[in-house]
Enzyme design. Sequence first.
Site, PDB file in Angstrom:
ATOM      1  N   ARG A  13       0.837  -1.211   0.000  1.00 18.53           N
ATOM      2  CA  ARG A  13       0.000   0.000   0.000  1.00 18.53           C
ATOM      3  C   ARG A  13       0.873   1.264   0.000  1.00 18.53           C
ATOM      4  NH1 ARG A  13      -0.810   4.934   1.964  1.00 18.53           N
ATOM      5  NH2 ARG A  13      -0.201   4.183   4.041  1.00 18.53           N
ATOM      6  N   HIS A 205       5.702   4.279  12.739  1.00 20.97           N
ATOM      7  CA  HIS A 205       5.883   4.263  11.280  1.00 20.97           C
ATOM      8  C   HIS A 205       6.896   5.353  10.938  1.00 20.97           C
ATOM      9  CE1 HIS A 205       4.068   3.968   7.070  1.00 20.97           C
ATOM     10  NE2 HIS A 205       4.760   5.089   6.994  1.00 20.97           N
ATOM     11  N   CYS A 238       7.351  10.162   0.116  1.00 23.88           N
ATOM     12  CA  CYS A 238       6.511  11.129   0.783  1.00 23.88           C
ATOM     13  C   CYS A 238       6.060  12.124  -0.267  1.00 23.88           C
ATOM     14  CB  CYS A 238       7.300  11.818   1.885  1.00 23.88           C
ATOM     15  SG  CYS A 238       6.413  13.223   2.527  1.00 23.88           S
TER      16      CYS A 238
HETATM   17 MG    MG Z   1       5.019   5.639   4.861  1.00 22.98          MG
END
Ligand code: MG
Length: 304
Positions: A13, A205, A238
């Site tokens: 994902r 995370h 990101c």
């Molecule tokens: Mg990430």
Amino acid sequence: MSRAIEIVEVGPRDGLQSEPGVMPTAAKIEFIERLIDAGLRRLEVTSFVNPKKVPQMADAEQVLAGLNKRADVRYVGLVLNRKGFERAVAAGCNEIGMAVVASDTFNRRNQGVGTDESIAAWLEIAKEAHAVGVRPQVTVSAAFGCPFEGEISVDRVIEVAKRVAEANPYEVAFADTIGVGVPSQVTEILTRAREALPGVRLRAHFHNTRNTGIANAYAAVAAGVSALDSSAGGIGGCPFAPAATGNIPTEDLVYMLQRMGVSTGIDLDKLLATGEWLQQTLGRSVPGMLLKAGGFPKPSAQAA
Ligand code: MG
């Protein structure tokens, strides 16, 4: 320090979502099955979001339908709202993850509503998830810094965490969404979280955007997290740092933990083979260091 850490694989994902191209559904399914074969038991397999905004995840239902489901595996679907939650349940996810951003501005940019509205939506979704037997967990995103608001106070992060924890989630995670965090921050946030959320499982995370991801993972283990997210090969990025490498690589994390004597239940050789497969499938090298260097040297078969 903890003797066992659960790794949540987010490559299918979080990783694939950042790829410029769209991996074919059959390859996604093979990717997930290979990771499970390597020992991963909890995987963020897709997200149930607007396919116009995230075309890489438009086949969420097909991916779930194509998996050879195992009772000992958690198939996590990321959702941002009620519609996504309903899709995830219908598709057969046995765990849902929702993200609530500690920064109100970032939450509006990412999810179209403010943090308060996302928290309210989460509380509803978590209640329904419990009712239908789907395990809900939640991530406080941008907990280490925001591209729009800059510093986010630890007080604010903990306040958001306490509010989302009211829904009795399986776990509360803290995400360094833009990869700005450093280990001292990890220690502070997680120590405060343990005090504020007694008995709640914690997960973290991290991103390797500024090369602090693995150090942050170490700090999180030392601070007592139960689980860490990572992605095979370190794929992912990101959206606010386009040139940056992404999530911490699962192989690199497993290597560090295993050498520290922390068990993960993962077969590193199989994981490295999956990383090689991933590089071939994507047609490029991935950021993970272990895929370049290999694991701990195996003594040669004969020394004579
Ligand atoms: Mg990430």
